[in-house]
Scaffold this active site. Structure first.
Site, PDB file in Angstrom:
ATOM      1  N   GLY A 108       0.826  -1.202   0.000  1.00 39.36           N
ATOM      2  CA  GLY A 108       0.000   0.000   0.000  1.00 39.36           C
ATOM      3  C   GLY A 108       0.857   1.247   0.000  1.00 39.36           C
ATOM      4  O   GLY A 108       0.522   2.245   0.638  1.00 39.36           O
ATOM      5  N   ALA A 109       1.974   1.197  -0.735  1.00 38.27           N
ATOM      6  CA  ALA A 109       2.967   2.272  -0.681  1.00 38.27           C
ATOM      7  C   ALA A 109       2.499   3.575  -1.303  1.00 38.27           C
ATOM      8  O   ALA A 109       3.082   4.631  -1.034  1.00 38.27           O
ATOM      9  CB  ALA A 109       4.258   1.814  -1.369  1.00 38.27           C
ATOM     10  N   THR A 110       1.472   3.533  -2.145  1.00 36.43           N
ATOM     11  CA  THR A 110       0.989   4.763  -2.780  1.00 36.43           C
ATOM     12  C   THR A 110      -0.170   5.391  -2.018  1.00 36.43           C
ATOM     13  O   THR A 110      -0.754   6.381  -2.471  1.00 36.43           O
ATOM     14  CB  THR A 110       0.539   4.473  -4.229  1.00 36.43           C
ATOM     15  OG1 THR A 110      -0.483   3.470  -4.219  1.00 36.43           O
ATOM     16  CG2 THR A 110       1.715   3.989  -5.066  1.00 36.43           C
ATOM     17  N   LEU A 138      -1.563   6.842   4.087  1.00 36.69           N
ATOM     18  CA  LEU A 138      -0.827   6.506   5.305  1.00 36.69           C
ATOM     19  C   LEU A 138       0.673   6.527   5.067  1.00 36.69           C
ATOM     20  O   LEU A 138       1.438   7.078   5.872  1.00 36.69           O
ATOM     21  CB  LEU A 138      -1.249   5.122   5.796  1.00 36.69           C
ATOM     22  CG  LEU A 138      -0.440   4.511   6.945  1.00 36.69           C
ATOM     23  CD1 LEU A 138      -0.552   5.354   8.200  1.00 36.69           C
ATOM     24  CD2 LEU A 138      -0.893   3.083   7.228  1.00 36.69           C
ATOM     25  N   THR A 139       1.106   5.969   3.957  1.00 35.07           N
ATOM     26  CA  THR A 139       2.534   5.943   3.642  1.00 35.07           C
ATOM     27  C   THR A 139       3.079   7.345   3.440  1.00 35.07           C
ATOM     28  O   THR A 139       4.128   7.708   3.984  1.00 35.07           O
ATOM     29  CB  THR A 139       2.785   5.099   2.379  1.00 35.07           C
ATOM     30  OG1 THR A 139       2.295   3.779   2.592  1.00 35.07           O
ATOM     31  CG2 THR A 139       4.264   5.041   2.048  1.00 35.07           C
ATOM     32  N   ARG A 140       2.357   8.142   2.652  1.00 39.50           N
ATOM     33  CA  ARG A 140       2.844   9.477   2.307  1.00 39.50           C
ATOM     34  C   ARG A 140       2.870  10.410   3.511  1.00 39.50           C
ATOM     35  O   ARG A 140       3.871  11.096   3.758  1.00 39.50           O
ATOM     36  CB  ARG A 140       1.962  10.085   1.202  1.00 39.50           C
ATOM     37  CG  ARG A 140       2.070   9.375  -0.138  1.00 39.50           C
ATOM     38  CD  ARG A 140       1.456  10.221  -1.249  1.00 39.50           C
ATOM     39  NE  ARG A 140       0.032  10.466  -0.994  1.00 39.50           N
ATOM     40  CZ  ARG A 140      -0.947   9.720  -1.501  1.00 39.50           C
ATOM     41  NH1 ARG A 140      -0.659   8.675  -2.250  1.00 39.50           N
ATOM     42  NH2 ARG A 140      -2.210  10.016  -1.257  1.00 39.50           N
ATOM     43  N   HIS A 182      -8.061   2.484  20.140  1.00 43.97           N
ATOM     44  CA  HIS A 182      -7.486   3.711  20.698  1.00 43.97           C
ATOM     45  C   HIS A 182      -7.890   3.967  22.150  1.00 43.97           C
ATOM     46  O   HIS A 182      -7.044   4.100  23.042  1.00 43.97           O
ATOM     47  CB  HIS A 182      -7.915   4.921  19.860  1.00 43.97           C
ATOM     48  CG  HIS A 182      -7.396   4.907  18.460  1.00 43.97           C
ATOM     49  ND1 HIS A 182      -6.257   4.237  18.098  1.00 43.97           N
ATOM     50  CD2 HIS A 182      -7.855   5.492  17.337  1.00 43.97           C
ATOM     51  CE1 HIS A 182      -6.041   4.413  16.807  1.00 43.97           C
ATOM     52  NE2 HIS A 182      -7.001   5.168  16.324  1.00 43.97           N
ATOM     53  N   LYS A 193     -17.040  12.798  15.572  1.00 48.88           N
ATOM     54  CA  LYS A 193     -16.602  13.650  14.474  1.00 48.88           C
ATOM     55  C   LYS A 193     -17.458  14.898  14.399  1.00 48.88           C
ATOM     56  O   LYS A 193     -18.568  14.946  14.922  1.00 48.88           O
ATOM     57  CB  LYS A 193     -16.661  12.879  13.152  1.00 48.88           C
ATOM     58  CG  LYS A 193     -15.624  11.760  13.058  1.00 48.88           C
ATOM     59  CD  LYS A 193     -15.571  11.158  11.679  1.00 48.88           C
ATOM     60  CE  LYS A 193     -14.430  10.140  11.574  1.00 48.88           C
ATOM     61  NZ  LYS A 193     -13.116  10.777  11.714  1.00 48.88           N
TER      62      LYS A 193
END
Length: 478
Positions: A13-15, A18-20, A231, A327
């Site tokens: 899921g590099a794109t 979360l990664t960015r 959480h 929210k």
């Protein structure tokens, strides 16, 4: 701190976002801190067409521009393909060779089990000598108790717990980790940390953002599943756990698991659920939740939940824990408020003063990380009058925290093999077991769904939940 051992971070899921936004800035910070060596590499896997330079370019604007990033980006590679395709895992095996690796599953939850099965089937989880292989799994870990148990069984049939890192990014925050230090390294904290002195505990995770473009995911999940078993229960466990016999990972996780197992099964009357309507948060117009794309027009999914829970241990008998999250609320605010019992009034019975407010200890987790103790002092003058004041410690005043995502510690611990901040199967399942009665009640439609205005503190029922006990919520954002 020593440098992490040579390893490759393999991101499925590099794109993705979360990664960015979180992983790459955290890796850059670790590099800048001198905790990653020149032999650290990243292998990104995604379904989008592209090559090594495409991934590097897409990450550039999220990484900190520095010599570390310029050097690190040369060691980033990309593989395109389906997350369950044999070819992808064969290519991963060739790229890794005998290197140690952490496989980070930054993917939708439906891929977790399948990816682990492929990793195991292709021999990619085999460890030998100093070479380690670990898998990091983001939440949501399951959709309810049954699905969490099924996913645990599926993964544990292939891997031991020592290779599994179920992460909750809340635990990467400095103030969260400091709860343990504050409690157990300061004698006066632990001396009053029980039902003799503490009246109740509030745990809040409020967000100003609405559901936005996540309608499809959120309408199948809701506030309770999204935030409470992971959480908020992790924060509850750190507040309520008994002192471990050491700071060893298993010792701490043992005590946290005991707390989660001790949560008394709640009933429908102990839960309030709400859904935001149309309105404004600050200067921003917010459409009603049911108008969000990919949300059912008759949706009964909660965007807010408040709970009253009890922990059945000697230390906490009779002390309620109030949890809330939602929210489109008035402020972004994640905090733990420990309210102490009021002092005896005999000493002040002849003094012209109002009822003395109770002392409170506040762990502020975001947006500002701090620890605050509310206390009373005498106002100057001949008449005894009290005034509220605070003793506070703010992280930003003492330490450099800017640019931290909270993932730095988690990534470093994955590579060094420290599982303290990661959950075992029993913790995951105990968290789901505690909320399953509420989920079951809501399926039967026994739980009332209240509407609340965006920019407010939530539905009126949440206030009533505490008012029945003669208590009130700490104001969001204060």
């Amino acid at each position: 701190m020593k440098k992490a051992p040579p390893a490759t971070l393999v991101i499925f899921g590099a794109t993705g976002d979360l990664t960015r936004r979180l992983l790459v800035p955290a890796v850059t910070n670790l590099c800048t801190d001198g905790l990653l060596g020149k032999d650290f590499t990243i292998l990104g896997i995604g379904r989008s067409d592209g090559d090594d330079e495409m991934l590097r370019a897409s990450l550039d604007k999220f990484a900190t521009e520095c010599d570390c990033w310029r050097d690190l980006r040369k060691r980033i590679a990309y593989l395109q393909g389906d997350f369950t395709a044999d070819r992808v895992f064969d290519d991963v095996a060739k790229a890794l060779g005998d290197r140690s690796a952490v496989f980070y599953l930054a993917t939708p939850a439906q891929f977790f089990g399948a990816i682990v099965e492929k990793l195991a089937a292709k021999g990619l989880m085999a460890e030998a000598g100093s070479r380690f292989r670990r898998v990091a799994i983001e939440k949501p870990f399951g959709h309810d108790l049954a699905s969490a148990k099924a996913l645990d069984a599926r993964i544990l049939a292939l891997l031991p717990e020592s290779q599994i890192y179920r992460l909750d990014h809340f635990l990467g925050k400095e103030t969260v980790q400091n709860i343990l230090v504050a409690r157990f390294a300061n004698q006066w904290f632990e001396a009053v940390w029980n039902n003799r002195y503490i009246d109740h505990v509030q745990i809040t995770a409020a967000e100003t953002v609405e559901v936005g473009s996540r309608g499809s995911f959120y309408d199948a999940t809701g506030a309770l599943r999204d935030m409470v078993p992971n959480h908020l229960f992790q924060l509850l466990a750190m507040i309520a756990m008994e002192p471990p016999n050491s700071f060893d990972a298993d010792a701490i996780r043992d005590e946290k698991a005991k707390v989660l197992r001790a949560i008394r099964k709640p009933t429908a009357v102990c839960a309030v659920r709400g859904q935001y309507g149309k309105g404004r948060v600050g200067s921003r117009n917010v459409p009603a939740y049911r108008k969000v794309p990919d949300v059912a027009t008759d949706s009964r999914t909660e965007t807010y939940v408040a709970l009253k829970l009890e922990v059945d241990t000697w230390r906490w008998a009779g002390v309620p824990f109030y949890l809330r999250t939602g929210k489109a609320l008035a402020a972004r605010d994640t905090e733990i408020v420990v309210t102490f019992k009021a002092v005896p009034y005999a000493l002040f019975r002849d003094c012209p003063i109002d009822r003395l407010p109770a002392n409170r200890l506040i762990f502020q987790l975001q947006p500002d990380e701090s620890i605050v103790l509310d206390m009373l002092v005498k106002k100057p003058g001949p008449v005894i009058k009290t005034a509220g004041t605070t003793l506070d410690f703010t992280y930003a005043d003492h330490f450099k925290l800017s640019g931290r995502t909270g993932y730095e510690t988690l990534l470093y611990d994955m590579m060094t093999g420290d599982q303290t901040l990661f959950q075992r199967a029993e913790q995951i399942e105990a968290g789901w077991a505690a909320v399953q009665p509420i989920l079951d009640d809501w399926v039967k439609d026994k739980g009332r769904l209240e509407s609340y205005a965006p920019g407010s503190a939530g539905p009126a029922g949440a206030d009533a939940l505490l008012e029945r006990d003669g208590r009130f919520w700490h104001r969001i954002g204060q």
